[in-house]
Structure formats: C-alpha cells, structure tokens
Design an enzyme around this catalytic site. Structure first.
Site, PDB file in Angstrom:
ATOM      1  N   ASP A   1       0.862  -1.371  -0.028  1.00 57.92           N
ATOM      2  CA  ASP A   1       0.053  -0.165  -0.020  1.00 57.92           C
ATOM      3  C   ASP A   1       0.895   1.320  -0.185  1.00 57.92           C
ATOM      4  OD1 ASP A   1      -2.480  -1.647  -0.239  1.00 57.92           O
ATOM      5  OD2 ASP A   1      -3.042  -0.952   1.923  1.00 57.92           O
TER       6      ASP A   1
ATOM      7  N   TYR B   1     -10.226  -0.876   1.473  1.00 62.84           N
ATOM      8  CA  TYR B   1      -9.684  -1.178   2.768  1.00 62.84           C
ATOM      9  C   TYR B   1      -9.586   0.097   3.645  1.00 62.84           C
ATOM     10  CZ  TYR B   1     -10.148  -6.253   3.187  1.00 62.84           C
ATOM     11  OH  TYR B   1     -10.613  -7.442   3.376  1.00 62.84           O
TER      12      TYR B   1
HETATM   13 CU   LIG Z   1      -9.428  -8.713   4.446  1.00 68.13          CU
END
Ligand SMILES: [Cu+2]
Ligand SMILES: *[C@@H]1O[C@H](CO)[C@@H](O)[C@H](O)[C@H]1NC(C)=O
Ligand SMILES: *[C@@H]1O[C@H](CO)[C@@H](O)[C@H](O)[C@H]1NC(C)=O
Length: 777
Positions: free
Chosen positions: A384, A472
């Site tokens: 990320d 996320y």
């Molecule tokens: Cu997950």
C-alpha cells in the site's frame, strides 16, 4: 441531557451527479459546556513558525521548497496541471529528519544548542531525462532552502502510481474499450465506459506485473479490472480485465481476460464474441437505490426498538492531555507524532517520566496478497505504500471514527496534479478514553487476607489515524497506558475485494457470497519499525525461553523419579540472524530489550518486553514472485542494528517489485551484523488471513480483527508506576476488627459531581455548510 431539536435534511450533488440524501440530527444543549481544553497545559494546533525536529513539513515550508525547486532550471519542473509522464514534475515531499545522533545531542544537551537544520525529501519524476528516472532530492536548509542534492535515483519502471498517470491510463482504457467493445459491453455488462450517464463502467487498477512476476527485466504491466460504477463499485465487478503495458508512457494492451479465457487484443475478443458458441454472460446494471446489496446503509432488523442515544465519553474538568505542534503530553507520557505521506503515521521520542523508551515507532507498509482463479486476484499483491498510505488519509468523522470530544489535527501534503499543499483534515485524532475496564483491582473481604478494595479504572490516551486505501480502511492506534505500557494496534474494516461468480474454479479461493460474488482469500500484513532505546542506545536483545526442567522428586520414594516443571533459559542474541523469529508454539519465550550496564537494585536487567499479539504466518516460498519485495513478512520479529541507511523496511517502489528491490529488507539482516550492546531496531510484523464470508457484506466489521503489539516494562521500574494514578480508589474499614465503625473511601477525583454538559460536536453543521470539507467534488 440532549434534546433532538431539529431534523435537517439537505441535498447536494455528488460525484457522478447522483443525488444523495443526507440526513443529520443536530443536537443542541442548554446549560454550560464542560471545559474543552486542558487544565494542565496549553493546546496549539497551528502550523508552527519554528517547527520542532519531528514536525511534518508546514504549509509555509512546502511552499518555500516548491519556490526553490521551480527556480532550478536544470530540473525542468513543469506545473503539475501541464505535466505528463514524459516531463519532470514534483510527485511529493516530506520532512527528511536529521541523523539520530544529531537529534539526541540536541535533545540531551544541558546548555541550549542549535536545533539540527530541517530538510525536505522531494520525489521528482524525471520523464524528461534519458533514461527516465524517479529522483529523490534532499532540499535544505528549511525554511529558506539554498541547496539540494540527489539522494537516490530509481529506475522509472518502478515508479509509484501518480494521479497524473492514472488519469491518462483511465482515459486510454475507457476510449479503447469504447471504440472496440461499445456494443458488447452494453450487451453483457449493461453499461458503457464513455458517455455512460448513470450506467458507467470503470477500470480499477489491480495487479502489478513487474519484473519479479513477468521475469522480464524492466517490465511494468498492470491488470485493470472492470466494475460497474455503483455504490460500492468494488462489490460490483464484472469478469473482464485488461493487461496494460505501461513501461514508457506508451500504453499498449497486451492481454484481455474474460470468463477464464485470454485474448491478445480487444479486437480478438470482439471477433470471438461473434461466435455463436461464445459463453456470453449478462450482468444487469444494478439500480443505484436503497436496495442495492452493495450500498452500506442501515437496514435489516433495526435495533434498539426505538432510537435511543448511545453512551458518550465526557471530560468533566477538561482534557488531561495536551497537544502542541505535533507533541503530546499525557500523564507520565510525552511523544511527538507525524504523518509520512508515503508510509503513514509514526511517533517519535516516546518518553515515560522523561526517560526515552522508543525513538521511533513507525508504520512501514501494509501488504495484501490475494489468491484467485483469475489474474486480477492471482497477481494482486498490494504494497500500500506504493499508493501513498499517508496522503490517502480521508479524514475522520467525530462520533464514529473518534469520540466527539477528541482533538482533531490536520496536516499538509503535496499530491497529484495540484501545486497547492493539500490540507488533510482530521488526519489525526487524540483522545483520552475510559475503556470501561479496570487497570487493576482486588477485592478482599475476609479478615484473614486484610479487608479492602483497591482498584483503578483503565484510562488511556489514544493517537489515531485511519488510512483508506481503495476498498480497505485501517485504523492505526498508538495507545498509552497509565502503567508505562505502549500498545500499537491495527484494525481493518471497509470493503472486501471479491471476484464475480463464474463457472471458474473458484471454490479453492473462497466462498460464494451471493448470486454474483465470490469472496477471495487474502493475507493482510503490517510492518512496524520500533527503534527501542532502553536506558540509552546500547541495547541487548534477549529471549527468555521457557524450557522443560527435570528435577528430582524429594517426596517420592523412588530416588530416580523425576519431577517436571518449566524453567527460564536466557538467550542473549549476538547477531541479526539469531534474532529472526518464526513463531513456534513449542518454544514459548519472552522478548526483552535492555542496557546491560544498568541493573536494578535487585540486580535485574531493567528491560522492556515486546509482545506481539497480532502474529500470522506467510506461507509463500521465500524469494519467489513478489514475496521477495516484502521480505519483512517472513518474520514476526527481526532485530537489526540501527542504521541511518536503513530508515524503512519498504518503499513506494515496492508495487512492481524487482529482482533487486529498491528497499530489500533481506539485506537488513543478511549481513548478519553483531547486535550485542548496539542501537537496535525491532521490526514487528502483524497480520491476518482473511477468508471472506457472507457477513463481510456489505462491509467488514472490526470486532475480532484487531492486531496489537505491546511494549511493557519488565523489571524496569521498582514497582508498577501505575500505582501513582490519581484515578485509583481504595475502600477499607475504619477499624479492621469492627465493621460497625464504618468504612472510608480514598478517592481524589469526583466525576460524578459533574454539573456541566458534555461538549457538543459541530462537525455535521460544518459539513452541511461546506460539503467540500468531506468529499472531493
Ligand atoms: Cu481482508
Ligand atoms: C507531455 O508534455 C509536454 C510538455 O507540455 C509535451 O511537449 C508532450 O507532447 C507531452 N507528451 C505527451 C505524451 O502527452
Ligand atoms: C478447473 O481446474 C482444472 C484443473 O486445475 C482444469 O482442468 C479445468 O479446466 C478448470 N475448469 C475451469 C472451468 O476453469
């Protein structure tokens, strides 16, 4: 206490010009509010004129660095508005901290000495040179830079994603697909990529295919995956993806994937599609209304039976901490914090009763490795930081993300195609919280044991950020306990990244979640740098192994009878290789850090213990594919000698990997240096395997997913420093032998006498008036 006085509903235009109704309850209270600020020290959340050492670049510093760089002709910088991948432009910048030695000298000096000069690390995309490269320059001294020097130069194919490139790629993909497949997309996916009205199809970046995956040196290819753009898009995929070669900014489609088949071009796909036996599928476009399964909205069996407000924390006499220029003081704790635009939140100079415990505690990277039958998941190995963890902060909402009365702190970053420093609103929050648990307690009611109750509530200070990376969201907390324990906690939430259900071999990789989705197995992993300094910088790392003890058995009549118990075997680690931990349940152990020259009066090593309660195992073979780029995932703990040349375990260049990653954590330990009585860094990896299940729809809830590691004093204090807490309560009889003489309660604080109203947040009023404070329009 609170009255609902007004139900206010407004409407505003949202991205894609769909109308969303936004309802909010504005609370009003009568009477005097409780104090908002600290009674103990003063708050200052402004951008400082003379920033402390660990402070992020201020808005003024960012501007002066920009002015300096734009006046350097040889950099040929182009205003981001006009930049493209073949030009030179500023990708981002962050503070470049002075060497630790200089900072310690400055902090420890008895006579005041000059603060080490501040500098900025600026990342410049040099598409204008040959061969093109990403250049990192150190610009100094701030606030009025006069110099810059090249820090490192990185091959251009490893560059992180930039808004400038993404915009161009999405435009290219949308146009290419529309030109060749307009009719096919309408038939199968019920939408278009261009001129699509409210039935838009969009491409999302998924799998990076760098040299380690393709086995082609210098390769830079990416799978882009088509979704129906409806709230929430990631839950509305179609089984169609394009592999784009994007090496030199000349974009070329290399492969097309559809329903377990591969084609070499959009045209080839279109030709096959005309074949009557072609396995067409039809994915109707979901209507974007309240009943779309993928739209997170209150529904189902509602509770409680009628709306009743939830509990809320109050600070009856004002805050017991203070925040001043990214420095926090709370009880015996003191620390600095900042946000790295690339790597996210970090704290520095963490002290308990003025003594340094941790010099730096910093998130390094978040990796998610997916599994699947289709290329989008098979190769989806996200690092990320290549999306910029810090610059992706979307801000937090009081009352949900942090308590209403928390202190919210903004920071500034340089991103994308804007030259103006972007203010990240509510990037951090700080709050003290009563966890509702005891910090300690004992009730002794029987005369034989002494008659008393003693206990203290657990009140903690939390510094929080929530980073949103695409689907996320990760809550990252640094939690300061009153007894000298420092907890670091990560909790995932947000949306899963499922695949579209087809006749593919999906069942190995997940469960069918509804008529169109399969939830793909994936592994989340988080790496933290913990620069531990216990009683100075000369530290030992030792394990206390719990091993089997065979002793004799004095009470047995058989002289050869053996009695088994456990014993402690201390094992001082001398080299980096000895420190690498692959957790083994058969070998229980403590991990402690201490200065060998500092003994407690009892003769013990005055240590801090590291407890990793968030371990998971990466089962991938070492060094193959993208695993090698994230070598930190191999160990739950690795201890290395601290070096200025090894500041982070990962980098923004991780996505495309490499046979020789820009930052290769393996090199941190494979030189196997001596770590005895050295300045040490503990690299802590936490993680969790996630098998999505139907309750991950529409969103993943947090309970049970939290991962924490702790730093706890271990023979460091003569007794528990938490005994000093004024929050404690002791109850005992006036006369231990005669209860009839009454009891006495020893208590120093009286929140139950509170007369004032809890402070009311005005966040909703703000955003109702200024929608741009929350959404990018
Ligand atoms: Cu997950
Ligand atoms: C990139 O920008 C430069 C300068 O504005 C321009 O000359 C060039 O044609 C552009 N290249 C592409 C591929 O758009
Ligand atoms: C499923 O996997 C098997 C073996 O791996 C393969 O032979 C078969 O073609 C696959 N079926 C589909 C529909 O992908």
């Amino acid at each position: 206490m609170f009255k609902v006085t007004k139900m206010d509903t407004i409407k505003f235009n949202h991205l894609l010009s769909c109308l969303i109704t936004f309802s909010v309850i504005i609370e009003q209270a009568s009477g005097q509010n409780c104090m908002i600020n600290s009674v103990l020290c003063t708050f200052d959340l402004s951008d400082p004129v003379d920033p402390p050492v660990f402070h992020d670049l201020t808005k003024a510093e960012i501007k002066s660095v920009q002015n300096y760089l734009y006046s350097q002709p040889h950099l040929r910088l182009i205003h981001p508005k006009h930049a493209n991948i073949s030009t030179s432009f500023i990708f981002g910048m962050e503070v470049f901290l002075p060497p630790k030695r200089e900072v310690l000298q400055y902090m420890n000096s008895i006579i005041p000495i000059d603060k080490p000069p501040r500098a900025a690390l600026v990342t410049i995309f040099r598409g204008d040179i040959f061969p093109p490269a990403v250049e990192e320059h150190i610009v100094f001294p701030l606030p009025w830079p006069t110099q810059h020097r090249l820090h490192r130069s990185i091959p251009y194919h490893l560059r992180p994603y930039s808004t400038i490139e993404f915009l161009k790629i999405s435009d290219f993909l949308a146009r290419s697909a529309d030109r060749v497949l307009r009719q096919i997309m309408l038939e199968m996916f019920d939408g278009r990529t261009i001129g699509c009205g409210n039935k838009c199809l969009g491409f999302f970046f998924v799998s990076a295919m760098g040299p380690t995956v393709t086995k082609i040196p210098g390769a830079r290819k990416t799978w882009y995956w088509m979704h129906q753009i409806v709230e929430f898009s990631m839950l509305n995929p179609v089984d169609f993806a394009i592999l784009l070669n994007e090496n030199d900014g000349m974009y070329a489609i290399e492969k097309v994937y559809f329903n377990n088949m591969y084609f070499s071009s959009l045209n080839e796909f279109a030709i096959h599609y005309q074949n009557p036996t072609f396995p067409k599928i039809r994915v109707p476009f979901p209507t974007d209304n309240d009943f779309v399964f993928s739209r997170p909205q209150r529904r189902g069996h509602l509770f409680p039976d009628v709306p009743v407000s939830p509990p809320r924390q109050v600070e009856p006499e004002g805050k017991r901490y203070c925040v001043r220029h990214q420095e926090v003081k709370y009880m015996n704790w003191k620390f600095n914090f900042r946000l790295s635009p690339s790597q996210g939140p970090r704290i520095y100079n963490v002290r308990y009763i003025d003594k340094l415990i941790v010099y730096e505690l910093a998130l390094q990277d978040i990796a998610v490795f997916y599994s699947g039958a289709e290329p989008q998941h098979k190769y989806a190995n996200f690092f990320d930081s290549s999306f910029l963890i810090g610059a992706n902060l979307e801000g937090m909402v009081p009352g949900v993300d942090c308590p209403t009365g928390a202190t919210f702190i903004d920071t500034h970053v340089v991103v994308g195609n804007s030259i103006k420093p972007l203010k990240l609103r509510n990037a951090f929050c700080v709050f003290e919280q009563n966890t509702g648990d005891p910090l300690r307690r004992h009730m002794s009611t029987k005369y034989g044991y002494g008659v008393f109750f003693e206990g203290a509530p657990s009140n903690v200070l939390i510094l929080r950020t929530i980073v949103t990376i695409s689907n996320y969201d990760y809550t990252v907390d640094f939690i300061f306990h009153q007894n000298g324990v420092l907890q670091t906690k990560v909790v995932p939430t947000g949306f899963i990244l499922p695949s579209m259900f087809t006749k593919n071999n999906w069942s190995k990789y997940g469960f069918r979640l509804n008529n169109k989705l399969v939830g793909n197995l994936h592994h989340h992993a988080f790496n933290f740098k913990v620069d531990i300094d216990i009683n100075g910088q000369h530290n030992r790392y030792e394990t206390m192994d719990i091993v089997l003890d065979e002793t004799n058995h004095p009470s047995s009549s058989d002289p050869f009878d053996v009695w088994y118990q456990s014993r402690i075997r201390r094992s001082v680690k001398k080299t980096e290789a000895e420190s690498l931990l692959k957790f083994n349940f058969d070998q229980p152990k403590y991990h402690i850090f201490y200065n060998n020259n500092m003994k407690s009066p009892e003769g013990n090593d005055m240590a801090y213990r590291l407890v990793n309660k968030g371990m998971s195992k990466s089962i991938l073979p070492e060094g193959i594919g993208n695993e090698g780029t994230g070598a930190w995932m191999r160990y739950q703990l690795a201890v290395t000698r601290r070096k200025e040349t090894e500041p982070t375990s990962s980098s923004v260049y991780s996505a495309f990997g490499s046979y020789n990653p820009v930052v290769n954590f393996k090199t941190f330990y494979s030189d196997n240096e001596n770590i005895l009585d050295k300045d040490l860094v503990a690299w802590v990896t936490m993680g969790t395997h996630h098998i999505p299940h139907t309750e991950d729809l529409p969103m993943t809830h947090t309970p049970g997913l939290d991962l924490s590691f702790f730093l706890s004093p271990f023979n460091y204090f003569p007794e528990d420093p938490g005994m000093g807490s004024r929050d404690s309560v002791r109850i005992e009889p006036v006369d231990k032998r005669n209860l009839r003489r009454g009891i006495k309660v020893d208590k120093q604080t009286f929140p139950e006498k509170m007369q004032c109203k809890a402070p009311i947040g005005n966040y909703y009023e703000h955003i109702l008036k200024r929608p741009d404070l929350i959404f990018e329009m």
